[in-house]
Design an enzyme around this catalytic site. Structure first.
Site, mmCIF file in Angstrom:
data_model
loop_
_atom_site.group_PDB
_atom_site.id
_atom_site.type_symbol
_atom_site.label_atom_id
_atom_site.label_comp_id
_atom_site.label_asym_id
_atom_site.label_seq_id
_atom_site.Cartn_x
_atom_site.Cartn_y
_atom_site.Cartn_z
ATOM 1 N N TRP A 1 -1.070 26.282 -57.476
ATOM 2 C CA TRP A 1 -1.204 25.330 -58.446
ATOM 3 C C TRP A 1 -0.694 23.896 -57.849
ATOM 4 C CZ3 TRP A 1 -4.669 26.486 -61.502
ATOM 5 C CH2 TRP A 1 -5.086 27.795 -61.989
ATOM 6 N N ASP B 1 5.054 20.637 -63.989
ATOM 7 C CA ASP B 1 3.905 21.430 -64.470
ATOM 8 C C ASP B 1 4.505 23.054 -64.835
ATOM 9 O OD1 ASP B 1 1.904 23.498 -64.881
ATOM 10 O OD2 ASP B 1 0.768 23.333 -63.037
ATOM 11 N N LYS C 1 -0.271 30.558 -71.597
ATOM 12 C CA LYS C 1 0.682 31.601 -70.929
ATOM 13 C C LYS C 1 1.797 31.871 -72.020
ATOM 14 C CE LYS C 1 -1.446 30.678 -66.728
ATOM 15 N NZ LYS C 1 -1.917 29.285 -66.033
HETATM 16 C C1 LIG Z 1 -2.428 28.742 -65.305
HETATM 17 C C2 LIG Z 1 -1.859 27.688 -64.595
HETATM 18 C C3 LIG Z 1 -2.365 26.507 -64.473
HETATM 19 C C4 LIG Z 1 -3.977 26.071 -64.847
HETATM 20 O O1 LIG Z 1 -4.227 26.157 -66.148
HETATM 21 P P1 LIG Z 1 -5.546 25.746 -66.851
HETATM 22 O O2 LIG Z 1 -5.090 25.526 -68.168
HETATM 23 O O3 LIG Z 1 -6.158 26.926 -66.744
HETATM 24 O O4 LIG Z 1 -5.884 24.503 -66.199
HETATM 25 C C5 LIG Z 1 -1.795 25.084 -63.749
HETATM 26 N N1 LIG Z 1 -0.617 25.505 -63.470
HETATM 27 C C6 LIG Z 1 0.078 26.582 -63.595
HETATM 28 C C7 LIG Z 1 1.486 26.622 -62.950
HETATM 29 C C8 LIG Z 1 -0.517 27.560 -63.940
HETATM 30 O O5 LIG Z 1 0.165 28.857 -64.197
#
Ligand SMILES: *Cc1c(COP(=O)(O)O)cnc(C)c1O
Length: 361
Positions: free
Chosen positions: A102, A172, A196
């Site tokens: 990511w 993030d 998540k």
């Molecule tokens: C799942 C995830 C993403 C991607 O998320 P999307 O909503 O599918 O774009 C980005 N960063 C992290 C840390 C993730 O776990």
């Protein structure tokens, strides 16, 4: 139909009581005579839902009043572009820590708009830890400093935040938001895809310090400008109404559970159950460095590919699903977000013990 224990990394398990509440209100939300899905986002009834969602999130995370909460779409992945487009307001330089898939994707995207420097990386060791950070090496002229607070695929997390001084810290937090106490005032921007630890897919939450809004690069599309959404209270266009409604139910549930501090305590207990077992097992092995282990995503492996396969298959039969690791790591991964009950982890470990007894020589 029996519900399984769902260890998916995302979209992932939701609290059963939230799903039941949504079921109860599916046809008719309160006295509106319609489903939330059918409501105008500009209606009074919906206005209350989105305001309450924001209020609950502010309360749970203790978000200071000089931060805006935005309910956006486009997933966490859209933030990979939105962050540089909005924060490259002076020198068009940023520092990134490379801790996995990511962060790599975020780096690749940000490079379109300015100078990206990788301050530290754990790529050579397969991203199994968070690299040491030396704040004297950080660029004081950077427009921002970027981290992925929890690495969903490799199961690592920051236990200490980098000290970036005046440079805004961007995180993030897609896979660990609301899982442990976090001091929002230490960040310029926190963002997370909802699927998540917050709710269904389709919603991206952005928490942004107000002074960082309003300096977007000229080329920034209207929909990618934080100011567009901040000025319109996330109602510039149609927000992901139903996902926000479910997130609101999740926030209420978290409050009922005692808030984030109580969740953190429970999450640490849950993770410990699995890590303690992995640490003494002669068959299973955790893959992340101990000091950086995630509370949310726990990757582990067996000695052979055949055993991995057999384990995943048998697990499914026992009602433990989505344990297959990410394709870039292999093996297994148990994602144990807030909504995974402690009982689910205990039962998984019991099953792992049985598997070990059967297969250990
Ligand atoms: C799942 C995830 C993403 C991607 O998320 P999307 O909503 O599918 O774009 C980005 N960063 C992290 C840390 C993730 O776990």
């Amino acid at each position: 139909m029996k519900r399984v224990y769902n260890f998916s990394a995302g979209p992932s398990v939701l609290p059963e009581s939230v799903l039941k509440e949504a079921q109860k209100e599916m046809l008719c939300y309160q006295d509106s005579g319609m489903s939330v899905m059918e409501m105008s986002h500009r209606s009074e009834a919906y206005g209350k839902i989105i305001q309450e969602a924001e209020q609950l999130l502010r309360e749970l995370m203790n978000i200071p009043s000089n931060y805006k909460v935005l309910f956006l779409q486009g997933g966490a992945s859209s933030q990979f572009a939105m962050v540089p487009l909005n924060l490259f307001r002076k020198n068009k330089k940023a520092d990134y820590v490379n801790t996995g898939v990511w962060s790599k994707k975020a780096i690749k995207e940000a490079k379109r708009y300015g100078n990206i420097r990788i301050v530290a990386s754990s790529e050579e060791e397969g991203f199994n830890h968070i690299p040491e950070l030396d704040s004297t090496k950080f660029d004081p002229d950077a427009d921002y400093f970027y981290i992925v607070s929890n690495n969903t695929i490799y199961g690592t997390r920051y236990t200490d935040l980098p000290d970036t001084g005046e440079v805004p810290l961007v995180a993030d937090m897609s896979s660990n938001i609301l899982s442990e106490v976090c001091d929002v005032s230490k960040f310029g921007i926190i963002f997370a895809g909802a699927q998540k630890n917050m709710g269904p897919a389709g919603l991206t939450v952005v928490i942004i310090r107000e002074d960082l809004i309003g300096h977007a690069m000229d080329i920034t599309p209207t929909m990618f400008n934080y100011k567009t959404h901040a000025d319109a209270n996330s109602m510039f266009n149609t927000p992901p109404t139903y996902s926000i409604y479910i997130a609101k139910l999740v926030f209420s549930w978290l409050k009922e559970q005692g808030g984030i501090l109580a969740m953190e305590k429970r999450n640490k207990e849950k993770a410990k159950i699995l890590y303690d077992y992995l640490d003494q097992s002669t068959l299973f092995k955790g893959t992340a460095a101990k000091k950086d282990r995630s509370l949310m995503n726990i990757p582990f492996v067996l000695p052979t590919e055949e055993l991995n396969k057999a384990f995943i298959q048998e697990a499914i039969q026992q009602g433990f699903v989505n344990l297959k690791g990410h394709r870039s790591v292999g093996g297994m991964r148990a994602s144990i977000y807030n909504a995974m009950p402690t009982e689910g982890v205990i039962k998984l470990v019991t099953f792992m013990k049985e598997f070990e007894e059967k297969h250990a020589k």
